[in-house]
Motif scaffolding. Structure first.
Motif, PDB file in Angstrom:
ATOM      1  N   GLY A   1      -4.882   3.614  -0.546  1.00 24.85           N
ATOM      2  CA  GLY A   1      -5.623   2.505  -1.123  1.00 24.85           C
ATOM      3  C   GLY A   1      -5.138   2.147  -2.514  1.00 24.85           C
ATOM      4  O   GLY A   1      -5.708   1.297  -3.171  1.00 24.85           O
ATOM      5  N   GLN A   2      -4.066   2.795  -2.963  1.00 26.21           N
ATOM      6  CA  GLN A   2      -3.491   2.503  -4.276  1.00 26.21           C
ATOM      7  C   GLN A   2      -2.380   1.463  -4.112  1.00 26.21           C
ATOM      8  O   GLN A   2      -1.320   1.779  -3.595  1.00 26.21           O
ATOM      9  CB  GLN A   2      -2.896   3.764  -4.912  1.00 26.21           C
ATOM     10  CG  GLN A   2      -3.899   4.815  -5.247  1.00 26.21           C
ATOM     11  CD  GLN A   2      -4.735   4.450  -6.449  1.00 26.21           C
ATOM     12  OE1 GLN A   2      -4.378   3.586  -7.238  1.00 26.21           O
ATOM     13  NE2 GLN A   2      -5.863   5.093  -6.590  1.00 26.21           N
ATOM     14  N   PRO A   3      -2.603   0.220  -4.506  1.00 30.67           N
ATOM     15  CA  PRO A   3      -1.546  -0.777  -4.361  1.00 30.67           C
ATOM     16  C   PRO A   3      -0.380  -0.505  -5.309  1.00 30.67           C
ATOM     17  O   PRO A   3      -0.576  -0.064  -6.440  1.00 30.67           O
ATOM     18  CB  PRO A   3      -2.226  -2.093  -4.700  1.00 30.67           C
ATOM     19  CG  PRO A   3      -3.518  -1.751  -5.316  1.00 30.67           C
ATOM     20  CD  PRO A   3      -3.827  -0.331  -5.037  1.00 30.67           C
ATOM     21  N   ILE A   4       0.831  -0.748  -4.810  1.00 31.11           N
ATOM     22  CA  ILE A   4       2.055  -0.644  -5.603  1.00 31.11           C
ATOM     23  C   ILE A   4       2.471  -2.061  -5.975  1.00 31.11           C
ATOM     24  O   ILE A   4       2.522  -2.938  -5.114  1.00 31.11           O
ATOM     25  CB  ILE A   4       3.177   0.025  -4.790  1.00 31.11           C
ATOM     26  CG1 ILE A   4       2.777   1.433  -4.372  1.00 31.11           C
ATOM     27  CG2 ILE A   4       4.483   0.039  -5.589  1.00 31.11           C
ATOM     28  CD1 ILE A   4       3.711   2.049  -3.339  1.00 31.11           C
TER      29      ILE A   4
ATOM     30  N   LYS B   1       9.780  -2.026   2.073  1.00 32.00           N
ATOM     31  CA  LYS B   1       9.466  -2.252   3.491  1.00 32.00           C
ATOM     32  C   LYS B   1       8.678  -3.545   3.660  1.00 32.00           C
ATOM     33  O   LYS B   1       8.859  -4.276   4.618  1.00 32.00           O
ATOM     34  CB  LYS B   1       8.635  -1.093   4.057  1.00 32.00           C
ATOM     35  CG  LYS B   1       9.439   0.109   4.443  1.00 32.00           C
ATOM     36  CD  LYS B   1       8.512   1.138   5.071  1.00 32.00           C
ATOM     37  CE  LYS B   1       9.227   2.438   5.290  1.00 32.00           C
ATOM     38  NZ  LYS B   1       8.302   3.466   5.833  1.00 32.00           N
ATOM     39  N   LYS B   2       7.793  -3.802   2.733  1.00 33.21           N
ATOM     40  CA  LYS B   2       6.952  -5.000   2.807  1.00 33.21           C
ATOM     41  C   LYS B   2       7.616  -6.206   2.142  1.00 33.21           C
ATOM     42  O   LYS B   2       7.385  -7.341   2.534  1.00 33.21           O
ATOM     43  CB  LYS B   2       5.586  -4.732   2.164  1.00 33.21           C
ATOM     44  CG  LYS B   2       4.618  -5.874   2.367  1.00 33.21           C
ATOM     45  CD  LYS B   2       3.203  -5.506   2.045  1.00 33.21           C
ATOM     46  CE  LYS B   2       2.295  -6.693   2.332  1.00 33.21           C
ATOM     47  NZ  LYS B   2       0.939  -6.446   1.932  1.00 33.21           N
TER      48      LYS B   2
ATOM     49  N   SER C   1       9.977   6.936  -3.868  1.00 27.67           N
ATOM     50  CA  SER C   1       9.020   6.786  -2.773  1.00 27.67           C
ATOM     51  C   SER C   1       8.305   5.434  -2.863  1.00 27.67           C
ATOM     52  O   SER C   1       8.140   4.731  -1.859  1.00 27.67           O
ATOM     53  CB  SER C   1       7.999   7.923  -2.807  1.00 27.67           C
ATOM     54  OG  SER C   1       7.008   7.716  -1.843  1.00 27.67           O
ATOM     55  N   ALA C   2       7.879   5.054  -4.061  1.00 30.91           N
ATOM     56  CA  ALA C   2       7.196   3.767  -4.260  1.00 30.91           C
ATOM     57  C   ALA C   2       8.130   2.612  -3.903  1.00 30.91           C
ATOM     58  O   ALA C   2       7.724   1.652  -3.250  1.00 30.91           O
ATOM     59  CB  ALA C   2       6.710   3.639  -5.699  1.00 30.91           C
TER      60      ALA C   2
ATOM     61  N   ASP D   1       0.856  -1.185   0.000  1.00 31.18           N
ATOM     62  CA  ASP D   1       0.000   0.000   0.000  1.00 31.18           C
ATOM     63  C   ASP D   1       0.894   1.238   0.000  1.00 31.18           C
ATOM     64  O   ASP D   1       2.020   1.201   0.488  1.00 31.18           O
ATOM     65  CB  ASP D   1      -0.905  -0.004   1.229  1.00 31.18           C
ATOM     66  CG  ASP D   1      -2.016   1.029   1.159  1.00 31.18           C
ATOM     67  OD1 ASP D   1      -2.166   1.687   0.109  1.00 31.18           O
ATOM     68  OD2 ASP D   1      -2.732   1.183   2.155  1.00 31.18           O
ATOM     69  N   THR D   2       0.395   2.315  -0.548  1.00 30.27           N
ATOM     70  CA  THR D   2       1.152   3.564  -0.554  1.00 30.27           C
ATOM     71  C   THR D   2       1.256   4.103   0.873  1.00 30.27           C
ATOM     72  O   THR D   2       0.508   3.720   1.751  1.00 30.27           O
ATOM     73  CB  THR D   2       0.466   4.616  -1.436  1.00 30.27           C
ATOM     74  OG1 THR D   2      -0.896   4.704  -1.044  1.00 30.27           O
ATOM     75  CG2 THR D   2       0.543   4.262  -2.899  1.00 30.27           C
ATOM     76  N   GLU D   3       2.238   4.982   1.093  1.00 31.28           N
ATOM     77  CA  GLU D   3       2.403   5.638   2.399  1.00 31.28           C
ATOM     78  C   GLU D   3       2.428   7.132   2.183  1.00 31.28           C
ATOM     79  O   GLU D   3       3.261   7.619   1.420  1.00 31.28           O
ATOM     80  CB  GLU D   3       3.702   5.181   3.059  1.00 31.28           C
ATOM     81  CG  GLU D   3       3.657   3.771   3.546  1.00 31.28           C
ATOM     82  CD  GLU D   3       4.945   3.370   4.248  1.00 31.28           C
ATOM     83  OE1 GLU D   3       5.883   4.186   4.342  1.00 31.28           O
ATOM     84  OE2 GLU D   3       5.010   2.234   4.698  1.00 31.28           O
TER      85      GLU D   3
END
Length: 135
Positions: free
Chosen positions: A32-35, A97-98, A90-91, A26-28
């Motif tokens: 709600g926009q999946p990367i 992180k995930k 950023s993306a 998910d964006t930070e």
């Protein structure tokens, strides 16, 4: 983990749905926009170049105690879009992180970050409800 779905697009398979497993983040802050980090060599991207419409089904990691059909899940329908170059740092930070293991291949020449922009339908399914939102 999610399942990304497109029109199959392969000769003789036009119109058939094509689904495959795709990791996402998910964006930070959350929008709600999946990367997604996808390869140009994947059938999803080959199909995307013919038609950017897709669906992304998201569900929690199943547990030994649950029946997958009873777990909450959602499907997002929209248009897959390459993330602009100025937003990739950023993306990438958010995605890594995930999925830290993606550091090994994120800089390969065939890799690109995508998100599902222009989401127009969201299906939420839970143990006691089904909701459809047209956005």
């Amino acid at each position: 983990m999610g399942s990304l779905q497109h029109d199959a697009g392969a000769p003789g398979m036009e119109g058939y749905p094509y689904g495959s497993v795709a990791s996402y983040a998910d964006t930070e802050p959350s929008t709600g926009q999946p990367i997604l980090l996808l390869s140009y060599l994947e059938r999803n991207i080959i199909n995307y170049k013919m038609d950017g419409r897709c669906s992304l089904s998201l569900e929690p990691t199943p547990t030994d105690l649950s029946e997958p059909m009873m777990d909450p899940r959602m499907t997002i329908m929209g248009t897959l879009t390459a993330i602009p170059d100025d937003e990739i740092p950023s993306a990438s930070k958010t995605y890594l992180k995930k999925h830290p293991q993606a550091r090994l291949w994120q800089n390969f020449g065939d890799m690109q970050y995508y998100c599902t922009l222009f989401i127009f339908v969201l299906f939420l399914i839970g143990t006691s409800f089904i909701r459809v939102f047209v956005i």
